[in-house]
Design an enzyme around this catalytic site. Structure first.
Site, PDB file in Angstrom:
ATOM      1  N   TYR A 124       1.200  -1.167   0.508  1.00 43.56           N
ATOM      2  CA  TYR A 124      -0.293   0.110   0.030  1.00 43.56           C
ATOM      3  C   TYR A 124       0.956   1.357  -0.180  1.00 43.56           C
ATOM      4  O   TYR A 124       0.882   1.663  -0.918  1.00 43.56           O
ATOM      5  CB  TYR A 124      -0.725  -0.396   1.393  1.00 43.56           C
ATOM      6  N   SER A 125       1.723   1.358   0.862  1.00 39.74           N
ATOM      7  CA  SER A 125       2.224   2.759   1.455  1.00 39.74           C
ATOM      8  C   SER A 125       3.329   3.122  -0.198  1.00 39.74           C
ATOM      9  O   SER A 125       4.269   1.837  -0.599  1.00 39.74           O
ATOM     10  CB  SER A 125       3.492   2.568   2.869  1.00 39.74           C
ATOM     11  N   SER A 157       6.222  -4.346   4.360  1.00 38.16           N
ATOM     12  CA  SER A 157       6.886  -5.758   6.064  1.00 38.16           C
ATOM     13  C   SER A 157       6.751  -7.220   5.021  1.00 38.16           C
ATOM     14  O   SER A 157       5.944  -7.382   3.928  1.00 38.16           O
ATOM     15  CB  SER A 157       5.493  -5.974   7.114  1.00 38.16           C
ATOM     16  N   GLU A 240      -6.977  -5.081   8.459  1.00 35.45           N
ATOM     17  CA  GLU A 240      -5.584  -5.159   9.319  1.00 35.45           C
ATOM     18  C   GLU A 240      -6.144  -4.778  10.790  1.00 35.45           C
ATOM     19  O   GLU A 240      -5.634  -4.739  11.164  1.00 35.45           O
ATOM     20  CB  GLU A 240      -4.961  -4.100   8.267  1.00 35.45           C
ATOM     21  N   GLU A 364      -3.458   9.146  15.106  1.00 39.96           N
ATOM     22  CA  GLU A 364      -3.553  10.696  14.123  1.00 39.96           C
ATOM     23  C   GLU A 364      -4.862  10.236  13.648  1.00 39.96           C
ATOM     24  O   GLU A 364      -5.821  10.898  13.315  1.00 39.96           O
ATOM     25  CB  GLU A 364      -2.510  11.711  14.047  1.00 39.96           C
TER      26      GLU A 364
HETATM   27  C1  LIG Z   1       5.978  -1.100  11.630  1.00 40.96           C
HETATM   28  C2  LIG Z   1       5.491  -0.969  10.209  1.00 40.96           C
HETATM   29  C3  LIG Z   1       5.199  -1.974   9.244  1.00 40.96           C
HETATM   30  C4  LIG Z   1       4.258  -1.467   8.716  1.00 40.96           C
HETATM   31  N1  LIG Z   1       3.649  -2.474   7.183  1.00 40.96           N
HETATM   32  C5  LIG Z   1       3.423  -2.113   5.915  1.00 40.96           C
HETATM   33  C6  LIG Z   1       2.731  -2.799   4.883  1.00 40.96           C
HETATM   34  O1  LIG Z   1       3.107  -3.621   5.356  1.00 40.96           O
HETATM   35  N2  LIG Z   1       2.545  -2.124   4.245  1.00 40.96           N
HETATM   36  C7  LIG Z   1       2.388  -0.842   4.186  1.00 40.96           C
HETATM   37  O2  LIG Z   1       1.487  -0.280   2.799  1.00 40.96           O
HETATM   38  N3  LIG Z   1       2.859  -0.079   4.282  1.00 40.96           N
HETATM   39  C8  LIG Z   1       3.161  -0.536   6.332  1.00 40.96           C
HETATM   40  N4  LIG Z   1       3.747   0.354   6.530  1.00 40.96           N
HETATM   41  C9  LIG Z   1       3.753   1.733   6.656  1.00 40.96           C
HETATM   42  C10 LIG Z   1       2.373   2.727   7.870  1.00 40.96           C
HETATM   43  O3  LIG Z   1       0.760   2.193   6.934  1.00 40.96           O
HETATM   44  C11 LIG Z   1       2.851   4.227   7.680  1.00 40.96           C
HETATM   45  O4  LIG Z   1       4.560   4.686   7.770  1.00 40.96           O
HETATM   46  C12 LIG Z   1       1.595   4.921   8.361  1.00 40.96           C
HETATM   47  O5  LIG Z   1       0.319   4.545   7.042  1.00 40.96           O
HETATM   48  C13 LIG Z   1       2.446   6.319   8.164  1.00 40.96           C
HETATM   49  O6  LIG Z   1       2.547   6.880   6.697  1.00 40.96           O
HETATM   50  P1  LIG Z   1       3.754   7.876   6.443  1.00 40.96           P
HETATM   51  O7  LIG Z   1       4.712   7.023   7.269  1.00 40.96           O
HETATM   52  O8  LIG Z   1       4.173   8.300   4.606  1.00 40.96           O
HETATM   53  O9  LIG Z   1       3.341   9.025   7.540  1.00 40.96           O
HETATM   54  P2  LIG Z   1       2.750  10.317   7.387  1.00 40.96           P
HETATM   55  O10 LIG Z   1       1.340  10.303   6.250  1.00 40.96           O
HETATM   56  O11 LIG Z   1       3.777  11.104   6.000  1.00 40.96           O
HETATM   57  O12 LIG Z   1       2.520  11.514   8.542  1.00 40.96           O
HETATM   58  C14 LIG Z   1       2.809  12.238   9.374  1.00 40.96           C
HETATM   59  C15 LIG Z   1       2.945  12.198  10.042  1.00 40.96           C
HETATM   60  O13 LIG Z   1       1.860  12.798   9.715  1.00 40.96           O
HETATM   61  C16 LIG Z   1       0.429  12.975  10.411  1.00 40.96           C
HETATM   62  N5  LIG Z   1      -0.544  13.235  10.054  1.00 40.96           N
HETATM   63  C17 LIG Z   1      -0.300  12.635   8.232  1.00 40.96           C
HETATM   64  N6  LIG Z   1      -1.717  13.545   7.623  1.00 40.96           N
HETATM   65  C18 LIG Z   1      -2.471  13.111   8.553  1.00 40.96           C
HETATM   66  C19 LIG Z   1      -3.496  14.275   9.166  1.00 40.96           C
HETATM   67  N7  LIG Z   1      -4.531  14.115   8.327  1.00 40.96           N
HETATM   68  N8  LIG Z   1      -4.427  14.425   9.925  1.00 40.96           N
HETATM   69  C20 LIG Z   1      -3.362  13.972  11.328  1.00 40.96           C
HETATM   70  N9  LIG Z   1      -2.137  13.954  11.854  1.00 40.96           N
HETATM   71  C21 LIG Z   1      -1.128  13.437  10.275  1.00 40.96           C
HETATM   72  C22 LIG Z   1       0.907  11.041  10.789  1.00 40.96           C
HETATM   73  O14 LIG Z   1      -0.041  10.727  11.620  1.00 40.96           O
HETATM   74  C23 LIG Z   1       2.309  11.006  11.191  1.00 40.96           C
HETATM   75  O15 LIG Z   1       2.074  11.579  12.383  1.00 40.96           O
HETATM   76  C24 LIG Z   1       3.823   0.049   7.654  1.00 40.96           C
HETATM   77  C25 LIG Z   1       4.513   0.616   8.561  1.00 40.96           C
HETATM   78  C26 LIG Z   1       5.103   0.665  10.544  1.00 40.96           C
HETATM   79  C27 LIG Z   1       5.665   1.254  11.475  1.00 40.96           C
END
Ligand SMILES: Cc1cc2nc3c(=O)[nH]c(=O)nc-3n(C[C@H](O)[C@H](O)[C@H](O)COP(=O)(O)OP(=O)(O)OC[C@H]3O[C@@H](n4cnc5c(N)ncnc54)[C@H](O)[C@@H]3O)c2cc1C
Length: 399
Positions: A124-125, A157, A240, A364
């Site tokens: 996804y991400s 992951s 999930e 959040e």
């Molecule tokens: C251990 C782990 C396993 C993972 N496994 C997978 C996986 O298998 N597959 C996959 O696809 N992804 C995976 N992820 C990714 C995970 O889904 C993303 O890290 C998560 O969705 C946040 O996206 P980002 O890291 O791009 O942060 P961003 O979206 O850039 O966010 C940065 C900060 O801004 C805040 N923020 C962003 N938008 C808003 C809003 N509208 N309102 C308030 N606050 C906001 C967030 O809460 C965060 O604190 C994993 C992450 C971790 C840590």
């Protein structure tokens, strides 16, 4: 109350209890995360206990939703940690295939996942699409030979051990961003798929960058409708959050270990520590109760919804409270260790806790979901979901 009568429930409970009593010798001498995870899954399947709620024609038990909650309750604390490699396949991808996938996808993939023969990951991400998942830029183009996918995924992951991925890609850029997305099943072992591990602060490396360079996906490996992938993606995220809330994936330090740590360090008489410990217990129980409530709703015919964010949020809150307590009590052992020594576990727990607040959607984002979809509060005013995707600039794709 239930899709199962009392007698079936009792019989199932006895089988689950018996299975966990007999499990240790079955896993004795099996080394390695993948091998132990697979050995556990195979034993579970052979005992007729894998996917209890999954219809029997797809290899499950055919017992209905209550059986899932029953298993979650009776297996708590007894499932080997290595089973985490199946959380995405069994807990997330398979329920989604069962709900939205064609019959041939269900027949092909559900049973091998339940047996522990195939591992799945979730693509996804992307570097520019995490919380704003609908801003994803991986493209899928239809060709005579099938779909061709190009782009980059991140934080994937277990991609390093997965045979298949559930993957979102953009199939139309001329419509608003939620409308032109399609979900695919992508075989990982093929030309064009490059998996690069990411090293984490804990020293572990459980997630990856995945590069997709003209990766071919068969036409019949679309899940749901072409361009209609967003509701499917949301359903998977609800599975999930439900799976994480129910104890799948990474786990906060359990209450019992914290209690032992408090006793070992001789802090049991301190009111502040007792209160923190009580909060950890409450958090753990709330997660358990939310899982049971969810099962009751599904049982009553109400599909999983935004409420799954509650369980996910509780679990990560609980993980943080537990990690704070560990870092206070374990002190230096919670931050520094030599590989292999006893302190490693505490340090790992502290350093790893923040991952609970990110994976599966950040705290959040869960709060936004609860505010808007459960409490009915007004939506984010800066929405961009009416504009065609190609007109969006990076940084405006917030919803
Ligand atoms: C251990 C782990 C396993 C993972 N496994 C997978 C996986 O298998 N597959 C996959 O696809 N992804 C995976 N992820 C990714 C995970 O889904 C993303 O890290 C998560 O969705 C946040 O996206 P980002 O890291 O791009 O942060 P961003 O979206 O850039 O966010 C940065 C900060 O801004 C805040 N923020 C962003 N938008 C808003 C809003 N509208 N309102 C308030 N606050 C906001 C967030 O809460 C965060 O604190 C994993 C992450 C971790 C840590």
């Amino acid at each position: 109350m239930s899709d199962m009568d009392q007698r079936t429930m009792l019989e199932l409970s006895e089988r689950i209890e018996g299975f966990f009593e007999e499990l240790p010798p079955l896993l004795a001498g099996v080394e390695g995360m993948v091998e132990r995870g697979k050995a556990y899954r195979k034993a579970l399947y052979d005992a007729g206990l894998a996917g209890l709620e999954v219809p029997s024609e797809y290899g499950g038990g055919g017992y209905g939703p209550t059986s899932k909650a029953l298993f979650a309750r009776l297996s708590r604390g007894r499932v080997p940690a290595e089973d985490d490699i199946f959380t995405i396949g069994v807990g997330m991808a398979m329920p989604t295939l069962l709900e939205f996938g064609d019959e041939h996808l269900r027949r092909r993939y559900v049973e091998p996942a339940l047996r522990g023969e195939e591992i799945w990951c979730q693509m996804y991400s992307e570097p520019g699409a995490g919380s704003d998942l609908a801003g994803l830029q991986t493209r899928a183009l239809r060709t005579p030979g099938g779909w061709v996918l190009s782009g980059q995924k991140i934080w994937t992951s277990r991609a390093e051990v997965a045979q298949f991925a559930i993957c979102l890609a953009r199939t139309d850029v001329d419509v608003p961003k939620h409308k032109g997305i399609t979900m695919f099943v992508v075989p990982m072992d093929q030309p064009g798929v490059t998996v690069r591990p990411i090293l984490q602060i804990t020293g572990a490396s459980e997630f990856n960058e995945v590069f997709l360079d003209d990766v071919l996906v068969p036409v019949d490996h679309v899940v749901g409708e072409v361009d209609g992938g967003w509701p499917v993606a949301v359903a998977l995220m609800q599975n999930e959050r439900s799976a994480i809330g129910a104890g799948g994936g990474r786990r906060p330090v359990p209450f019992e270990s914290l209690r032992d740590l408090v006793h070992d360090r001789d802090h049991a008489a301190e009111p502040r520590i007792r209160e923190a410990l009580a909060n950890c217990y409450i958090g753990q129980r709330l997660s358990e109760l939310l899982t049971e409530l969810e099962a009751d709703s599904v049982d009553a015919g109400v599909p999983l919804g935004a409420e799954t964010s509650l369980g996910k949020l509780w679990r990560s809150t609980n993980g943080r409270v537990a990690a704070d307590l560990v870092s206070e009590l374990a002190f230096a052992s919670g931050a520094a260790w030599k590989p292999g020594d006893d302190r490693e576990n505490w340090a790992f727990a502290v350093l790893d806790a923040c991952a609970l607040s990110l994976g599966g959607g950040t705290d959040e984002v869960q709060k936004n979901t609860i505010a808007e979809k459960v409490l009915g509060l007004p939506r984010d005013p800066y929405r961009t979901d009416k504009m065609p995707f190609r007109d969006l600039t990076v940084g405006t794709q917030r919803d």
